[in-house]
Design an enzyme around this catalytic site. Structure first.
Site, PDB file in Angstrom:
ATOM      1  N   HIS A  76       0.822  -1.220   0.000  1.00  0.00           N
ATOM      2  CA  HIS A  76       0.000   0.000   0.000  1.00  0.00           C
ATOM      3  C   HIS A  76       0.854   1.268   0.000  1.00  0.00           C
ATOM      4  O   HIS A  76       0.492   2.270   0.613  1.00  0.00           O
ATOM      5  CB  HIS A  76      -0.966   0.034   1.191  1.00  0.00           C
ATOM      6  CG  HIS A  76      -1.964  -1.072   1.217  1.00  0.00           C
ATOM      7  ND1 HIS A  76      -3.235  -0.967   0.687  1.00  0.00           N
ATOM      8  CD2 HIS A  76      -1.884  -2.348   1.696  1.00  0.00           C
ATOM      9  CE1 HIS A  76      -3.897  -2.104   0.852  1.00  0.00           C
ATOM     10  NE2 HIS A  76      -3.094  -2.966   1.449  1.00  0.00           N
ATOM     11  N   ASN A 149     -10.332  -2.963   2.342  1.00  0.00           N
ATOM     12  CA  ASN A 149     -10.004  -2.965   0.920  1.00  0.00           C
ATOM     13  C   ASN A 149     -11.271  -2.764   0.109  1.00  0.00           C
ATOM     14  O   ASN A 149     -12.374  -2.794   0.662  1.00  0.00           O
ATOM     15  CB  ASN A 149      -9.381  -4.311   0.516  1.00  0.00           C
ATOM     16  CG  ASN A 149      -7.917  -4.422   0.922  1.00  0.00           C
ATOM     17  OD1 ASN A 149      -7.226  -3.414   1.115  1.00  0.00           O
ATOM     18  ND2 ASN A 149      -7.436  -5.646   1.052  1.00  0.00           N
ATOM     19  N   HIS A 340      -3.966   0.949  11.864  1.00  0.00           N
ATOM     20  CA  HIS A 340      -3.717  -0.320  12.544  1.00  0.00           C
ATOM     21  C   HIS A 340      -5.042  -1.060  12.688  1.00  0.00           C
ATOM     22  O   HIS A 340      -5.977  -0.545  13.315  1.00  0.00           O
ATOM     23  CB  HIS A 340      -3.111  -0.052  13.920  1.00  0.00           C
ATOM     24  CG  HIS A 340      -2.628  -1.289  14.617  1.00  0.00           C
ATOM     25  ND1 HIS A 340      -2.997  -2.559  14.232  1.00  0.00           N
ATOM     26  CD2 HIS A 340      -1.799  -1.450  15.672  1.00  0.00           C
ATOM     27  CE1 HIS A 340      -2.425  -3.448  15.021  1.00  0.00           C
ATOM     28  NE2 HIS A 340      -1.690  -2.803  15.901  1.00  0.00           N
ATOM     29  N   TYR A 363       0.875  -4.353  12.087  1.00  0.00           N
ATOM     30  CA  TYR A 363       0.790  -2.917  11.804  1.00  0.00           C
ATOM     31  C   TYR A 363       1.702  -2.074  12.685  1.00  0.00           C
ATOM     32  O   TYR A 363       2.446  -1.223  12.192  1.00  0.00           O
ATOM     33  CB  TYR A 363      -0.675  -2.455  11.865  1.00  0.00           C
ATOM     34  CG  TYR A 363      -1.450  -2.960  10.653  1.00  0.00           C
ATOM     35  CD1 TYR A 363      -1.731  -2.142   9.588  1.00  0.00           C
ATOM     36  CD2 TYR A 363      -1.848  -4.298  10.569  1.00  0.00           C
ATOM     37  CE1 TYR A 363      -2.399  -2.613   8.464  1.00  0.00           C
ATOM     38  CE2 TYR A 363      -2.522  -4.778   9.456  1.00  0.00           C
ATOM     39  CZ  TYR A 363      -2.793  -3.936   8.405  1.00  0.00           C
ATOM     40  OH  TYR A 363      -3.434  -4.411   7.297  1.00  0.00           O
TER      41      TYR A 363
HETATM   42 FE1  HDD Z   1      -2.704  -4.862   5.509  1.00  0.00          FE
HETATM   43  C1  HDD Z   1      -1.190  -1.873   5.160  1.00  0.00           C
HETATM   44  C2  HDD Z   1      -5.639  -3.539   4.331  1.00  0.00           C
HETATM   45  C3  HDD Z   1      -4.108  -7.997   5.440  1.00  0.00           C
HETATM   46  C4  HDD Z   1       0.021  -6.102   7.016  1.00  0.00           C
HETATM   47  N1  HDD Z   1      -3.297  -3.055   4.869  1.00  0.00           N
HETATM   48  C5  HDD Z   1      -2.516  -1.943   4.790  1.00  0.00           C
HETATM   49  C6  HDD Z   1      -3.285  -0.854   4.273  1.00  0.00           C
HETATM   50  C7  HDD Z   1      -4.534  -1.327   4.022  1.00  0.00           C
HETATM   51  C8  HDD Z   1      -4.539  -2.719   4.408  1.00  0.00           C
HETATM   52  C9  HDD Z   1      -5.702  -0.559   3.464  1.00  0.00           C
HETATM   53  C10 HDD Z   1      -2.770   0.544   4.016  1.00  0.00           C
HETATM   54  C11 HDD Z   1      -3.079   1.474   5.153  1.00  0.00           C
HETATM   55  C12 HDD Z   1      -2.617   2.864   4.811  1.00  0.00           C
HETATM   56  O1  HDD Z   1      -3.264   3.489   3.951  1.00  0.00           O
HETATM   57  O2  HDD Z   1      -1.620   3.284   5.371  1.00  0.00           O
HETATM   58  N2  HDD Z   1      -4.482  -5.631   4.931  1.00  0.00           N
HETATM   59  C13 HDD Z   1      -5.587  -4.905   4.568  1.00  0.00           C
HETATM   60  C14 HDD Z   1      -6.715  -5.798   4.453  1.00  0.00           C
HETATM   61  C15 HDD Z   1      -6.278  -7.047   4.748  1.00  0.00           C
HETATM   62  C16 HDD Z   1      -4.882  -6.936   5.062  1.00  0.00           C
HETATM   63  C17 HDD Z   1      -8.125  -5.360   4.101  1.00  0.00           C
HETATM   64  C18 HDD Z   1      -7.039  -8.338   4.805  1.00  0.00           C
HETATM   65  C19 HDD Z   1      -8.237  -8.425   5.173  1.00  0.00           C
HETATM   66  N3  HDD Z   1      -2.133  -6.708   6.091  1.00  0.00           N
HETATM   67  C20 HDD Z   1      -2.863  -7.862   5.994  1.00  0.00           C
HETATM   68  C21 HDD Z   1      -2.133  -8.943   6.625  1.00  0.00           C
HETATM   69  C22 HDD Z   1      -0.966  -8.407   7.090  1.00  0.00           C
HETATM   70  C23 HDD Z   1      -0.988  -7.005   6.742  1.00  0.00           C
HETATM   71  C24 HDD Z   1      -2.620 -10.373   6.731  1.00  0.00           C
HETATM   72  C25 HDD Z   1       0.143  -9.046   7.845  1.00  0.00           C
HETATM   73  C26 HDD Z   1       0.007 -10.027   8.680  1.00  0.00           C
HETATM   74  N4  HDD Z   1      -0.875  -4.116   5.948  1.00  0.00           N
HETATM   75  C27 HDD Z   1       0.070  -4.806   6.614  1.00  0.00           C
HETATM   76  C28 HDD Z   1       1.289  -3.964   6.944  1.00  0.00           C
HETATM   77  C29 HDD Z   1       0.895  -2.585   6.318  1.00  0.00           C
HETATM   78  C30 HDD Z   1      -0.476  -2.860   5.737  1.00  0.00           C
HETATM   79  C31 HDD Z   1       2.585  -4.554   6.511  1.00  0.00           C
HETATM   80  C32 HDD Z   1       1.866  -1.952   5.354  1.00  0.00           C
HETATM   81  C33 HDD Z   1       1.933  -0.503   5.693  1.00  0.00           C
HETATM   82  C34 HDD Z   1       1.235  -0.399   6.947  1.00  0.00           C
HETATM   83  O3  HDD Z   1       0.745  -1.608   7.324  1.00  0.00           O
HETATM   84  O4  HDD Z   1       1.069   0.601   7.580  1.00  0.00           O
HETATM   85  O5  HDD Z   1       1.436  -3.873   8.313  1.00  0.00           O
END
Ligand code: HDD
Length: 716
Positions: A76, A149, A340, A363
């Site tokens: 993202h 999402n 988060h 997060y």
């Molecule tokens: Fe995630 C970012 C949505 C599963 C780990 N996620 C992130 C963002 C969105 C989502 C919208 C961007 C937020 C922003 O604008 O800063 N993610 C989802 C959805 C998921 C999902 C809807 C499933 C239902 N995500 C998911 C899993 C993991 C992560 C299973 C890890 C175990 N997501 C992250 C992250 C991020 C992230 C690595 C990357 C940047 C951040 O968090 O801030 O922690």
């Protein structure tokens, strides 16, 4: 002296941090507040000499610049955001004690960030990808983040597979190719070995993955969460965002072209809509399932690869989100915002969905590296509006100056402060869910149906949507070089729908296996028996769901639609005025597109300002096109290949086209349009010749006339 004078004359500044009333505040200073006399030249040893180490102003400026970038989000990374508010329609107290869902008169401030997943910060907006839809609610009980999402399911069931998924979809590690695209071997290799991703793949290959606008896509919390009311009763809840402009997408050929013409297409669209006062709106919907219905369905509520069909549990719309202003500073707000999935407030709680549980760790962990330490909650965009009192102290970039010597609990020296919040004070209490179980690594058998909802999705699509989905798979798998991966994918698709698998296989020069072999599920432990991990066949109780097809979305508005009026000197004024007025009255955004900038003169001498030229504009950046009449003007346009291309492409992308009088000649210059015009059946497919502006408004509200593709295969 001279410079001072120019300040005096030009008191207006766009930099809101400068107080134009106070002369002292207008001065350039170092970060230590020392006024700077010369910001144009380094301190050097003689006129042609080397720069001196002593130049603390140079050093400070350069050091800051050298450190101006932070790591981009691991997923993202590319996003755009806006401020606004959320307001509930009626109290939800029956289900939840969350304060922001009680009082319809309360406007809760929000900051919403939309994003693509795979691409880097500088990648295109129009990649085929999932879109993030993350909302930060600044509630009086603290920050609540709904990190969702635009697709209601996910690729995987267990968060432990997330790093694998992301490694597979990101550019391949040896050559960092391709950028912001899933059409490559590693992604499809992984998917072809993970049957649980099949449902998500249906959504990802549908036009949902190439939205027309962030403002025209749905959002989903994906997981099943819990609402908990004041009595401690829990209900399962799924969250939905429903856009009031309807759910609309572009087509793939268009998406690829937009990526070249305007990679910031979605970012610009969001920004401009808000600047123009056309505030984007969504309704928050909830599907509520009583605790006792946990096992009522043929799917597991804890499985993030499943939806609850709206036919089984209707979506109740409980409030409205309105985005009202753009950020002042992209870095400070959009880049530094830290969402988060674990930021909840009393009244909202988690379930045991293993994907959600894993997110709860990830997060904070990622923000620690991205934002440089444990104090990122103090960055203005992340701050709670509810007061924060605790015994956490110090760390990189600590902003708060805590007073006194007490930073522990229990304490007597601090009078026991801060106190724990009891029920009366709204203290967060986790839902007291009964847990009985053995510690295992494993997955519930109720998670083993991987295809029934993929089928449901596919069967619910319109013919045009099915065609687009098929073509998307042919495109993506066509970019895969390893034939075995393509073949495995055809095998997986054959579990969803035979025709789909056959059509995809045809495009790839493959055949569908005769006997339906179950795809091998590699997502099993080292000593697991593959037989025990095969997908199970479940008969879905719903065979078709209208809510899953964008063809059934609301089509009652043309607000903020971008309309090109193609014209040149000698155009016919009256119809241009009539169409412009009718479109603007309905809230559309009009651009007069002509061969060159300045003004164009109509047949009766009336001048009109030109907004875009045929060089700066392109049909893919518009929703519809009107070709002005007037013989001289049309003659000029006919001499411009890009004018002919404009209408030709608009037709190919199934967009409404209208013209009056001689304008039809430009339409005839497009081979495909001419054929249809000769047959005389064009108005049913959105080409309006000599019809009223109102008819054009109605056609634009339909968004696209995909029926054109039935007549001309290979157009999408
Ligand atoms: Fe995630 C970012 C949505 C599963 C780990 N996620 C992130 C963002 C969105 C989502 C919208 C961007 C937020 C922003 O604008 O800063 N993610 C989802 C959805 C998921 C999902 C809807 C499933 C239902 N995500 C998911 C899993 C993991 C992560 C299973 C890890 C175990 N997501 C992250 C992250 C991020 C992230 C690595 C990357 C940047 C951040 O968090 O801030 O922690």
């Amino acid at each position: 002296m001279k410079q001072k004078d120019s300040f005096a004359v030009n008191k207006k500044t766009e930099d809101l941090s400068i107080n134009t009333e106070n002369p002292k505040d207008q001065l350039l200073t170092s970060n230590q507040g020392v006024p700077i006399n010369d910001d144009q030249n380094s301190l050097i040893a003689g006129e042609r000499g080397a720069t001196l180490m002593e130049d603390f102003l140079f050093r400070e400026k350069m050091t800051h610049f050298d450190h101006e970038r932070i790591p981009e989000r691991v997923v993202h990374a590319r996003g755009s955001a806006a401020h606004g508010y959320f307001q509930v329609y009626e109290s939800m107290e029956k289900y939840t004690k969350a304060h922001f869902l009680q009082d319809p008169s309360v406007k809760t401030p929000v900051f919403v960030r939309f994003s693509t997943v795979a691409g880097s910060r500088g990648s295109t907006d129009l990649a085929r990808d999932v879109r993030g839809f993350a909302t930060k609610f600044y509630t009086e009980q603290g920050v609540y983040d709904l990190v969702g999402n635009n697709i209601p399911v996910f690729f995987i069931q267990d968060a432990i597979k997330f790093p694998d998924l992301v490694h597979a979809v990101k550019p391949e590690p040896h050559n960092e190719i391709p950028q912001a695209a899933s059409a490559h071997d590693t992604f499809w290799d992984f998917i072809s070995l993970m049957p649980e991703s099949t449902h998500m793949i249906m959504w990802l290959m549908s036009d949902r993955a190439i939205p027309r606008s962030y403002r025209m896509m749905e959002g989903f919390g994906v997981h099943t969460f819990r609402f908990v009311n004041a009595e401690g009763q829990s209900h399962f809840v799924k969250f939905h965002w429903k856009p009031l402009l309807g759910v609309h997408s572009v087509c793939w050929d268009e998406a690829q072209k937009i990526s070249g013409k305007d990679p910031d297409f979605h970012r610009r669209d969001l920004w401009e809509a808000i600047e123009s006062g056309a505030f984007p709106e969504w309704e928050l919907g909830v599907q509520i399932v009583p605790e006792e219905d946990e096992f009522k369905y043929e799917f597991d509520l804890l499985d993030a690869t499943k939806i609850i069909p709206e036919e089984l549990v209707p979506v109740k719309r409980i409030g409205k989100l309105v985005l009202t202003h753009n950020p002042d500073n992209f870095f400070a707000e959009t880049e530094q915002v830290a969402y988060h999935a674990g930021n909840v407030v009393p009244g909202i709680d988690f379930t045991n969905d293993p994907l959600l549980q894993g997110r709860l760790f990830s997060y904070t962990d990622t923000q620690l590296i991205r934002l440089g330490g444990p104090n990122f909650h103090e960055i203005p965009i992340n701050r709670s509006i509810a007061p924060v009192h605790n015994n956490q102290r110090d760390g990189f970039m600590r902003q708060t100056i805590n007073q006194g010597r007490v930073s522990y609990n229990p304490n007597s020296l601090g009078g026991g402060c801060p106190f724990q919040a009891g029920a009366m004070q709204g203290g967060f209490k986790s839902y007291t869910e009964r847990i009985d179980g053995k510690k295992i690594r494993g997955r519930s058998k109720s998670f083993f149906d991987h295809f029934s909802q993929a089928k449901l999705f596919y069967e619910s699509q319109s013919e045009a949507e099915k065609q687009h989905l098929t073509n998307a798979l042919r495109f993506e798998l066509g970019k895969v070089e390893t034939i075995e991966i393509r073949q495995r994918m055809v095998g997986l698709l054959s579990q969803v729908n035979k025709t789909l698998a056959k059509n995809v296989a045809d495009g790839l020069g493959l055949t569908v296996p005769e006997a339906l072999e179950y795809p091998i599920n590699h997502s099993i432990p080292a000593d697991g028996n593959p037989e025990d991990y095969q997908p199970v066949n479940v008969e879905p109780s719903i065979k078709k769901s209208d809510a899953l097809s964008m063809a059934n979305t609301s089509k009652n508005t043309i607000k903020t639609r971008q309309i090109a009026l193609l014209a040149a000197d000698g155009f016919e004024e009256q119809s241009l005025q009539n169409f412009k007025k009718a479109l603007e009255t309905e809230g559309a955004m009009i651009s007069v597109v002509a061969p060159k900038f300045g003004t164009i003169k109509g047949a009766k001498g009336i001048e009109t300002k030109v907004d875009q030229t045929l060089l700066t504009a392109s049909s893919v950046l518009f929703d519809a096109v009107f070709v002005c009449g007037g013989s001289v003007g049309v003659e000029t346009l006919l001499e411009e290949p890009s004018a002919v291309e404009f209408v030709d492409e608009a037709f190919k992308h199934c967009k409404p086209i209208a013209t009056v009088g001689e304008g039809i000649e430009l339409l005839k210059a497009s081979n495909q349009l001419r054929k249809h015009l000769e047959k005389g059946t064009v108005s049913s497919i959105g080409v309006l010749v000599d019809q009223s502006p109102e008819e054009f408004v109605n056609a634009i509200a339909q968004h696209r006339f995909w029926e054109r593709e039935k007549k001309d295969k290979n157009l999408n």
